[in-house]
Design a protein around this motif. Structure first.
Motif, PDB file in Angstrom:
ATOM      1  N   TRP A 291      -6.789   5.713  12.458  1.00  0.00           N
ATOM      2  CA  TRP A 291      -5.663   4.862  12.823  1.00  0.00           C
ATOM      3  C   TRP A 291      -5.363   3.852  11.713  1.00  0.00           C
ATOM      4  N   LEU A 292      -6.402   3.244  11.171  1.00  0.00           N
ATOM      5  CA  LEU A 292      -6.193   2.276  10.096  1.00  0.00           C
ATOM      6  C   LEU A 292      -5.660   2.943   8.830  1.00  0.00           C
ATOM      7  N   LYS A 293      -6.153   4.132   8.531  1.00  0.00           N
ATOM      8  CA  LYS A 293      -5.656   4.868   7.361  1.00  0.00           C
ATOM      9  C   LYS A 293      -4.162   5.192   7.521  1.00  0.00           C
TER      10      LYS A 293
ATOM     11  N   GLU B 118      -1.970   3.599   9.223  1.00  0.00           N
ATOM     12  CA  GLU B 118      -1.223   2.351   9.086  1.00  0.00           C
ATOM     13  C   GLU B 118      -1.009   2.000   7.616  1.00  0.00           C
ATOM     14  N   LYS B 119      -2.067   2.121   6.820  1.00  0.00           N
ATOM     15  CA  LYS B 119      -1.976   1.790   5.395  1.00  0.00           C
ATOM     16  C   LYS B 119      -1.039   2.745   4.669  1.00  0.00           C
ATOM     17  N   GLU B 120      -1.190   4.027   4.936  1.00  0.00           N
ATOM     18  CA  GLU B 120      -0.363   5.006   4.240  1.00  0.00           C
ATOM     19  C   GLU B 120       1.108   4.851   4.610  1.00  0.00           C
ATOM     20  N   ALA B 121       1.374   4.540   5.852  1.00  0.00           N
ATOM     21  CA  ALA B 121       2.761   4.334   6.265  1.00  0.00           C
ATOM     22  C   ALA B 121       3.388   3.142   5.559  1.00  0.00           C
ATOM     23  N   ALA B 122       2.551   2.169   5.230  1.00  0.00           N
ATOM     24  CA  ALA B 122       3.037   0.979   4.533  1.00  0.00           C
ATOM     25  C   ALA B 122       2.992   1.126   3.011  1.00  0.00           C
ATOM     26  N   GLY B 123       2.509   2.273   2.506  1.00  0.00           N
ATOM     27  CA  GLY B 123       2.411   2.496   1.069  1.00  0.00           C
ATOM     28  C   GLY B 123       1.348   1.659   0.402  1.00  0.00           C
ATOM     29  N   LEU B 124       0.257   1.393   1.111  1.00  0.00           N
ATOM     30  CA  LEU B 124      -0.821   0.536   0.599  1.00  0.00           C
ATOM     31  C   LEU B 124      -2.042   1.405   0.282  1.00  0.00           C
TER      32      LEU B 124
END
Length: 451
Positions: A193-195, A197-203
């Protein structure tokens, strides 16, 4: 007059009851005699004067990838690397070969290859994956050390993580078989879930990666496994634990009388998250290297005896799978290449923190042998045991270079690291496989070890 095949003379030998300057006589692959001045003749001698003689290391956690992915690491290069680090027995994990070691046929094929190619002795883990519950008994009867399962996404389609029902069913069967289940303990739900979130934000930075695998994900998985163990009676071994909070949960379980052990790895003790920030994917692993304050907590726990053993979790891959030019950090392979350096790491930590050499021998040899059913022949320097020895110069520094690192791929977090000690000799069941720091690659003395 007694005749020996080999006498190791004049070393300071790390025995179960202390360090003593004694000779070790070896005959037919076994330790035949230990004495201050061993009388008798020998076909060969090994001058260990000025050196320390440890029981050969038993590394319970390495990833060689043969068959199927020998280009990642195979028994030939992998066992040479282990020998160079004073390791006389390693346990190969079941997941990176093709096929993975999840049934008897795959196990026996891997054992055949290892018997043919390995310089040192080896054991083999079996896997617990969805759908192979009926394979557990044949694997146990054929000689696996234990079983391995993942509570987080593996990134390997040949070896999937277990769901809760598979885990409970598998644990019940493993308990009935009298085996141990080793667990990669990170919560798949939390980390995935955290991954996302990060990928969706381009982080995709090092800090972002660390934040996707928080300590709480490790603790949740450890505690869930412990609850399941209480229900099923399954013995557990927690691999590569990276946080003090997870250790506290395991300590509490031990205090309740549960059958559980825990390892950590040298990279969590010698390095921290700054390495990922500075070096990128070469320092990526799962669980991740933690911040410096957590690293110090782990070192303190080691000194306090809270870890049962140290293992390398040697997890190599070809260069292009780590290449930061072609991948964001989330896509790069997560694993540290460093199987050669566990004993040297243990010695660095012991010398720096005033920890006894007997504790080093316990972390790296006697505790693994006891936990995984080899203690009647391996893990300590005692008459009648296999003559597995690591000869170390505590005063000769060793700086890791591509030239003296024996792994197939030289890309390692350890390159450039200087250890205060050197492994100068390794003996496997009486056969010298490393002399003067050089691996004698023509000596394939390894054999499959069953508990």
């Amino acid at each position: 007059m007694e005749r020996y095949d080999l006498i190791v003379r004049g070393g300071s030998v790390v025995l179960p009851d202390g360090v003593k300057k004694v000779d070790v006589g070896i005959k037919d692959g076994k330790i035949a005699a230990i004495a201050a001045k061993l009388e008798g003749e020998a076909e060969h001698t090994y001058d260990a004067d000025g050196s320390h003689v440890f029981p050969g290391m038993i590394d319970v956690h390495v990833h060689f990838s043969e068959p199927g992915r020998e280009h990642w690491e195979g028994f030939t290069t992998g066992s040479a690397m282990m020998a160079a680090g004073g390791c006389t027995t390693f346990f190969d994990m079941p997941l990176n070969g093709i096929p993975s070691t999840v049934n008897e046929e795959a196990l026996l094929e891997k054992a055949r290859i290892g018997n043919e190619k390995s310089l040192v002795d080896f054991g083999l883990w079996g896997g617990l994956v969805p759908g192979n519950e009926d394979d557990l008994q044949p694997l146990a009867e054929s000689g696996v050390i234990g079983f391995k399962a993942f509570l987080s996404t593996t990134g390997n389609k040949e070896f999937e993580a277990v769901d809760d029902m598979t885990l409970l069913t598998g644990m019940k069967k493993i308990a009935a078989l009298g085996k141990v289940l080793a667990l990669h303990s990170e919560s798949a739900a939390i980390t995935n879930w955290l991954k996302d979130e990060k990928e969706a934000a381009g982080l995709f930075s090092a800090d972002d990666y660390l934040e996707t695998r928080p300590i709480i994900a490790e603790v949740e998985a450890v505690e869930r496994a412990l609850y399941y163990s209480e229900i099923t009676g399954c013995a557990l071994h927690f691999v590569h634990i990276s946080s003090a909070a997870a250790v506290a949960s395991i300590e509490a379980a031990k205090a309740r009388g549960m059958n559980v052990t825990v390892e950590t790895c040298p990279h969590y003790l010698l390095f921290n998250h700054d390495s990922l920030r500075e070096k990128g994917s070469i320092a990526k692993c799962a669980p991740p290297l933690r911040e410096a304050d957590e690293q110090q907590r782990l070192i303190s726990l080691l000194a306090e005896g809270k870890f049962d053993m140290l293992s390398s979790d040697h997890s190599p891959c070809p260069y292009d799978m780590k290449d930061p030019k072609d991948f964001n950090l989330f896509q790069a392979w997560g694993g540290i290449s460093g199987g050669q350096f566990t004993l040297l790491s243990a010695l660095e930590l012991a010398l720096a923190h005033n920890i006894s050499l007997e504790h080093v021998a316990a972390w790296t040899a006697s505790n693994p042998a006891e936990r995984f059913g080899l203690a009647e022949r391996k893990g300590s320097i005692v008459t009648g045991m296999d003559a597995d020895l690591a000869i170390v110069d505590l005063n000769k520094a060793f700086t890791v270079t591509e030239e003296n690192y024996y792994a197939k791929h030289k890309q390692s977090l350890y390159i450039g690291h200087s250890f205060p000690s050197s492994v100068i000799g390794t003996i496997v069941r009486g056969h010298v496989v490393v002399r003067s720091g050089e691996v004698l690659t023509e000596v394939n003395e390894g054999s499959w070890q069953k508990p």
